[in-house]
Write a protein that holds these residues in place. Structure first.
Motif, PDB file in Angstrom:
ATOM      1  N   ASP A 193      -7.651   6.584  -5.708  1.00  0.00           N
ATOM      2  CA  ASP A 193      -7.326   5.307  -5.075  1.00  0.00           C
ATOM      3  C   ASP A 193      -6.470   5.511  -3.838  1.00  0.00           C
ATOM      4  O   ASP A 193      -5.404   6.124  -3.899  1.00  0.00           O
ATOM      5  CB  ASP A 193      -6.599   4.410  -6.070  1.00  0.00           C
ATOM      6  CG  ASP A 193      -6.234   3.068  -5.461  1.00  0.00           C
ATOM      7  OD1 ASP A 193      -7.018   2.562  -4.639  1.00  0.00           O
ATOM      8  OD2 ASP A 193      -5.164   2.532  -5.799  1.00  0.00           O
TER       9      ASP A 193
ATOM     10  N   SER B  10      -8.173  -2.842  -5.556  1.00  0.00           N
ATOM     11  CA  SER B  10      -7.862  -1.766  -6.498  1.00  0.00           C
ATOM     12  C   SER B  10      -7.214  -2.293  -7.765  1.00  0.00           C
ATOM     13  O   SER B  10      -7.551  -1.868  -8.877  1.00  0.00           O
ATOM     14  CB  SER B  10      -6.956  -0.730  -5.835  1.00  0.00           C
ATOM     15  OG  SER B  10      -6.740   0.355  -6.702  1.00  0.00           O
TER      16      SER B  10
ATOM     17  N   GLY C  69      -8.357  -1.539  -0.290  1.00  0.00           N
ATOM     18  CA  GLY C  69      -7.118  -2.297  -0.285  1.00  0.00           C
ATOM     19  C   GLY C  69      -6.547  -2.498  -1.679  1.00  0.00           C
ATOM     20  O   GLY C  69      -7.226  -2.340  -2.703  1.00  0.00           O
ATOM     21  N   GLY C  70      -5.257  -2.843  -1.710  1.00  0.00           N
ATOM     22  CA  GLY C  70      -4.530  -2.959  -2.967  1.00  0.00           C
ATOM     23  C   GLY C  70      -5.050  -4.036  -3.901  1.00  0.00           C
ATOM     24  O   GLY C  70      -5.120  -3.833  -5.118  1.00  0.00           O
TER      25      GLY C  70
ATOM     26  N   SER D 242      -5.052   3.045  -2.060  1.00  0.00           N
ATOM     27  CA  SER D 242      -4.112   1.944  -1.833  1.00  0.00           C
ATOM     28  C   SER D 242      -2.762   2.248  -2.483  1.00  0.00           C
ATOM     29  O   SER D 242      -2.577   3.281  -3.133  1.00  0.00           O
ATOM     30  CB  SER D 242      -4.675   0.645  -2.411  1.00  0.00           C
ATOM     31  OG  SER D 242      -4.475   0.602  -3.817  1.00  0.00           O
ATOM     32  N   SER D 243      -1.838   1.314  -2.337  1.00  0.00           N
ATOM     33  CA  SER D 243      -0.502   1.468  -2.941  1.00  0.00           C
ATOM     34  C   SER D 243      -0.443   0.924  -4.367  1.00  0.00           C
ATOM     35  O   SER D 243       0.611   0.949  -4.993  1.00  0.00           O
ATOM     36  CB  SER D 243       0.533   0.742  -2.077  1.00  0.00           C
ATOM     37  OG  SER D 243       0.245  -0.652  -2.024  1.00  0.00           O
TER      38      SER D 243
ATOM     39  N   SER E 183     -11.259   2.710  -1.460  1.00  0.00           N
ATOM     40  CA  SER E 183     -10.577   2.466  -0.194  1.00  0.00           C
ATOM     41  C   SER E 183     -10.865   1.056   0.291  1.00  0.00           C
ATOM     42  O   SER E 183     -11.379   0.848   1.389  1.00  0.00           O
ATOM     43  CB  SER E 183     -11.011   3.486   0.860  1.00  0.00           C
ATOM     44  OG  SER E 183     -10.261   3.317   2.042  1.00  0.00           O
TER      45      SER E 183
END
Length: 348
Positions: free
Chosen positions: A93, A77, A73-74, A95-96, A71
Motif C-alpha cells: 500500500d 486503501s 489514496g488513503g 498510502s498513509s 496506489s
C-alpha cells in the motif's frame, strides 16, 4: 512461472510508474491486471509493448491474484486493503492508511528488510511517505556507523507529490502567468508557479503539518525511535523530484570524508559531491533514476559532531513505485509469497 499482479490506481502517476518499473526490473509477472474506480473502467494503460484495460475495483475478484500494488489514496486503501488481504494476496500500500498500524510492516528494503517477517499478519505491507523513503536510505548507513541523535530536515517537494492534478496546476499557472491569464490556485493553497509554499498537508494543533508528522513517525518506525527529528515541508515549483536539506548530530565525531566513504558503499545511494559548479545533484538530474543521491556533505560547525548534506531522489520512483516493487521483490526473495503457478526466486 511468475506472479499474478493487480495495480489499483493504475491510471495515476504512481500506478503508471509501477507498471514501468515492474518491467524494467523484470519482476516475474504471468498476469497483469489494471484496476481503478468505475469512472476509469475501460481506460487503457501501457504494460510492456501492449496496453491493458482498467477493470472496476467493485467487480474485480482479488482472490485470483498474488500481489496487489495499491496506489489509489488513503480513502480507497482504508476501504479495500484489509478486504483484499483477507482474500489472499498481499497488498503493498502506497498510502498513509496503515503506516502507523503496529501489525503492518513499514518497509524500505535497503533499511529494514527484516520487517518483512510481519507481512502475513494482515497481508498488508506499507510504503512510507516519499520524503521519508529517500531520507532513511541516506540516514541508515550513517546511523549504523555513528548513532544519529538529532536530525533537522527541510524538504523541497515537487508538485508530482500531489498527483497529476499538482503537475497540471503548475503547468497551467505557468502558462497563465506568461500569457496574462488566470493563475488562481485550485489545488494548492497558494500560487505554486514561481513561488514556494511552506506547508504541505493539514495543520495540526502544535503548528506542524501532518506531512511533517508523517516523516518523524515513519523514520522512528523504520529506523530508530530515539532519533530526535524536526521537519519543515515545503512545496516547490518542480515537476518531479524531492530534495532535502538535512543536518545531523551524531554521538561521536564523523568527518565528511568518512561519511562519503560510508555512503558510497551503501545500497541505493549515489554520492555526487564535488566542490564545483556541477558537483551536486538537482531534481532534474535525479528524474527517472532509481538512486537516492547525496551531495554537499560538510561539517556543521554550530554543533558538536554535526554534518549537513543534500539528499535528492525521484519521488515517483524511490519515493513510491520503485520502493513498492522492491518490496514485492523482497516478498519473493524471502519466500513470503509464492506464485500460484509455481515458485521462482529473483534477486533484489
Amino acid at each position: 512461472m511468475g506472479y499474478k499482479v493487480a495495480i489499483v490506481g493504475a491510471t495515476g502517476n504512481v500506478g503508471r510508474e509501477m507498471l514501468n518499473i515492474l518491467e524494467e526490473l523484470e519482476f516475474p509477472v504471468d498476469e497483469m491486471h489494471a484496476v481503478a474506480s468505475r469512472k476509469s473502467r475501460g481506460v487503457e494503460v501501457a504494460w510492456g509493448d501492449r496496453t491493458i484495460k482498467c477493470q472496476d475495483i467493485e467487480a474485480f475478484d482479488f482472490s485470483k491474484v498474488d500481489i496487489v500494488l495499491m496506489s489509489a489514496g488513503g480513502d480507497v486503501s482504508r476501504q479495500w486493503s484489509e478486504k483484499i488481504g483477507k482474500a489472499g494476496p498481499i497488498v503493498i500500500d502506497n498510502s498513509s492508511a496503515f503506516r502507523k498500524d503496529p501489525d503492518v510492516p513499514l518497509i524500505v528494503p535497503e533499511v529494514n528488510p527484516d520487517a518483512i517477517k510481519d507481512a502475513r499478519k494482515k497481508n498488508i505491507v506499507a510504503n512510507p511517505n516519499c520524503s521519508t523513503a529517500q531520507l532513511v536510505v541516506a540516514l541508515k548507513p550513517l546511523h549504523d556507523a555513528a548513532k544519529i541523535t538529532r536530525a533537522v530536515v527541510s524538504t523541497y517537494q515537487s508538485v508530482s507529490g500531489a498527483g497529476k492534478e499538482g503537475m497540471d496546476e503548475l503547468w497551467n499557472q505557468t502558462k497563465a502567468i506568461y500569457g496574462l491569464g488566470d493563475a488562481t490556485p485550485k489545488l494548492f493553497p497558494k500560487q505554486i508557479a514561481f513561488n514556494v509554499i511552506p506547508m504541505i498537508g493539514s495543520f495540526r494543533d502544535d503548528g506542524y503539518t501532518d506531512e511533517e508528522a508523517k516523516m518523524w513517525d515513519e523514520t522512528h518506525k523504520i529506523l530508530d525511535p530515539d532519533i530526535r527529528l524536526t521537519v519543515t515541508c515545503v512545496r516547490v515549483p518542480v515537476f518531479v523530484g524531492h530534495s532535502e536539506a538535512v543536518t545531523l548530530e551524531f554521538d561521536r565525531p564523523i568527518s565528511p570524508d568518512e561519511a562519503r566513504a560510508i555512503l558510497r558503499d551503501a545500497p541505493g545511494v549515489m554520492v555526487i559531491d564535488k566542490q564545483e559548479h556541477d558537483g551536486y545533484i538537482t531534481p532534474v538530474d535525479a528524474s527517472g533514476e532509481h538512486a537516492v543521491y547525496v551531495s554537499r556533505i560538510r561539517k556543521d560547525h554550530t554543533v558538536e559532531n554535526g554534518l549537513s548534506l543534500w539528499v535528492v531522489s525521484d519521488n515517483l520512483r524511490k519515493g513510491a513505485a520503485l520502493n513498492a516493487v522492491q518490496i514485492a521483490q523482497l516478498l519473493d526473495e524471502t519466500g513470503t509469497i509464492k506464485p500460484s503457478s509455481g515458485y521462482r526466486s529473483i534477486t533484489v
